[in-house]
Write a protein that holds these residues in place. Structure first.
Motif, short mmCIF file in Angstrom:
data_model
loop_
_atom_site.label_atom_id
_atom_site.label_comp_id
_atom_site.label_asym_id
_atom_site.label_seq_id
_atom_site.Cartn_x
_atom_site.Cartn_y
_atom_site.Cartn_z
N SER A 323 44.71 72.55 -25.65
CA SER A 323 43.86 71.12 -25.21
C SER A 323 42.82 70.80 -26.11
O SER A 323 42.99 69.65 -26.75
N VAL A 324 42.01 71.63 -26.62
CA VAL A 324 41.04 71.31 -27.56
C VAL A 324 41.48 70.73 -28.95
O VAL A 324 41.00 70.06 -29.56
N LEU A 325 42.62 71.65 -29.08
CA LEU A 325 43.02 71.18 -30.47
C LEU A 325 44.00 69.84 -30.40
O LEU A 325 43.79 69.09 -31.46
N LYS A 326 44.49 69.46 -29.41
CA LYS A 326 45.18 68.34 -29.24
C LYS A 326 44.26 67.03 -29.18
O LYS A 326 44.45 66.08 -29.67
N ASP A 327 42.99 67.59 -28.74
CA ASP A 327 41.87 66.31 -28.56
C ASP A 327 41.22 66.30 -30.01
O ASP A 327 40.19 65.57 -30.10
#
Ligand code: IPM
Ligand code: MG
Length: 357
Positions: A323-327
């Motif tokens: 999720s942090v990478l996606k964001d």
């Protein structure tokens, strides 16, 4: 709802600054799932050399053996490089792997779509890659007989690659069992065209494969494998190999994942597992909040999955990483040129925040 004592070795270089974030993520997951993790810190590596004069103190080994799992930062640095071999921080790491009986080293290299551009390899080659290197960790040339003898021009340095059938069988089993949970394919990597130790390795793998008819076994020479990993990494599911070949191939595989700052590892097989990022101590960026904590956080997830069998907890951490990478959050090692970057703690904050949701 469990109670677990977790050993922590921060070590040297960036070890401490990524280590505290690994611990923080585990505390967050503990609170979320109702577990109590008690962390006990031990000395190792250069930090131990400076304090007590050896790279792996007996107290550390004893304490770790009495705990449920070991979360390990990184050890080594220029300050200790010229010490005699048996006092180098690296010798300490080998010692604890051996003492724990951690003969199986799992090093996954997964390419996240979000990081396709972070690698030096073309995105279309990388997309969808998901390789697991299963490296034998307590045998082979790392531990075989050797030494330096003779004088002058006749001075010789010797190391010996030694593998017993029993050692090959037990690492082979880990590879086949793990492949069963994945895409059911094992590539055994050796140098059987030159080394007799590899010839035995291959014979044992072939014999063992008869007990796993549902898993496809193939073989590859290590030189060819080094080439195939960058030519077409998607062809691999599980790679099983010797200690030294696994050391080299897993560094190569890390470039497939974009950055060595992303890669976690598990060293298992004994009663207590050791879980560490594969990036090492990176003394050049130590103490500057530049290190990517995701390899350490991923190692905490592997600790939960393989060490404590807390699968939902491990899944939650891995989802938070995704999720942090996606964001779009990036530390320097995974940022494109000109892209905004954040520091070690800020990246871990972002993971913690998602876990609390
Ligand atoms: C690794 C490292 C170690 C190894 C060193 C630091 C002893 O390179 O974990 O891959 O060679 O096993
Ligand atoms: Mg290595």
């Amino acid at each position: 709802m469990g109670s677990y004592t977790i050993s922590v070795i921060h070590g040297d270089g960036i070890g401490p600054e990524v280590g505290v974030e690994g611990v923080r993520v585990m505390q967050t997951i503990g609170a979320k799932f109702g577990h109590t993790f008690t962390f006990t810190e031990y000395l190792a590596g250069g930090a131990a050399l400076d304090k007590v004069g050896v790279p792996m103190p007996d107290d550390t080994i004893k304490g770790v053996k009495d705990s449920a799992a070991l979360l390990f930062g990184a050890i080594g640095g220029p300050k200790w490089e010229s010490l005699p071999h048996h006092l180098k921080p690296e010798a300490g790491l080998l010692k604890i792997r051996k003492e724990l009986g951690a003969f199986a080293n799992l090093r996954p290299a997964v390419v996240y779509d979000e990081l396709l551009d972070a690698s030096t390899i073309k995105p279309e080659v990388l997309k969808g890659t998901d390789v697991l290197v299963v490296r034998e960790l307590t045998g082979g040339i790392y531990f075989g007989p050797g030494g330096i003898t003779g004088d002058g021009a006749n001075r010789v340095g010797i190391n010996t690659e030694v593998y017993s059938t029993a050692e090959i069988l037990r690492i082979g089993k880990v590879a086949f069992e793990t492949a069963r949970l994945r895409r059911k394919s094992v590539c055994s990597v050796d140098k059987a065209n030159v080394l007799v130790s590899s010839q035995l390795w291959r014979e044992v793998m072939i014999d063992l494969s008869k007990s796993y008819p549902d898993v496809k076994l193939s073989h590859m020479y290590v030189d060819n494998c080094a080439m195939q990993l960058v030519r077409n990494p998607r062809q691999f599911d599980v790679i099983v190999t010797t200690n030294i070949f696994g050391d080299i191939l897993s560094d190569e595989a890390s470039m497939i994942a974009g950055s060595i700052g992303m890669l976690a590892s598990a060293s298992i097989g004994g009663p207590v597992g050791l879980f560490e990022p594969i990036h090492g101590s990176a003394p050049d960026i130590a103490g500057q909040q530049k290190a990517n904590p995701l390899a350490m956080i991923g190692s905490a997830a592997m600790l939960l999955r393989f060490g404590l069998k807390l699968i939902a907890e491990a899944d939650a951490i891995e989802a938070a990483i995704r999720s942090v990478l996606k964001d779009g959050l990036r530390t320097g090692d995974i940022a494109k040129p000109g892209e905004k970057t954040i520091g070690t703690k800020a990246m871990a904050d972002a993971v913690v925040e998602r876990l609390k949701k």
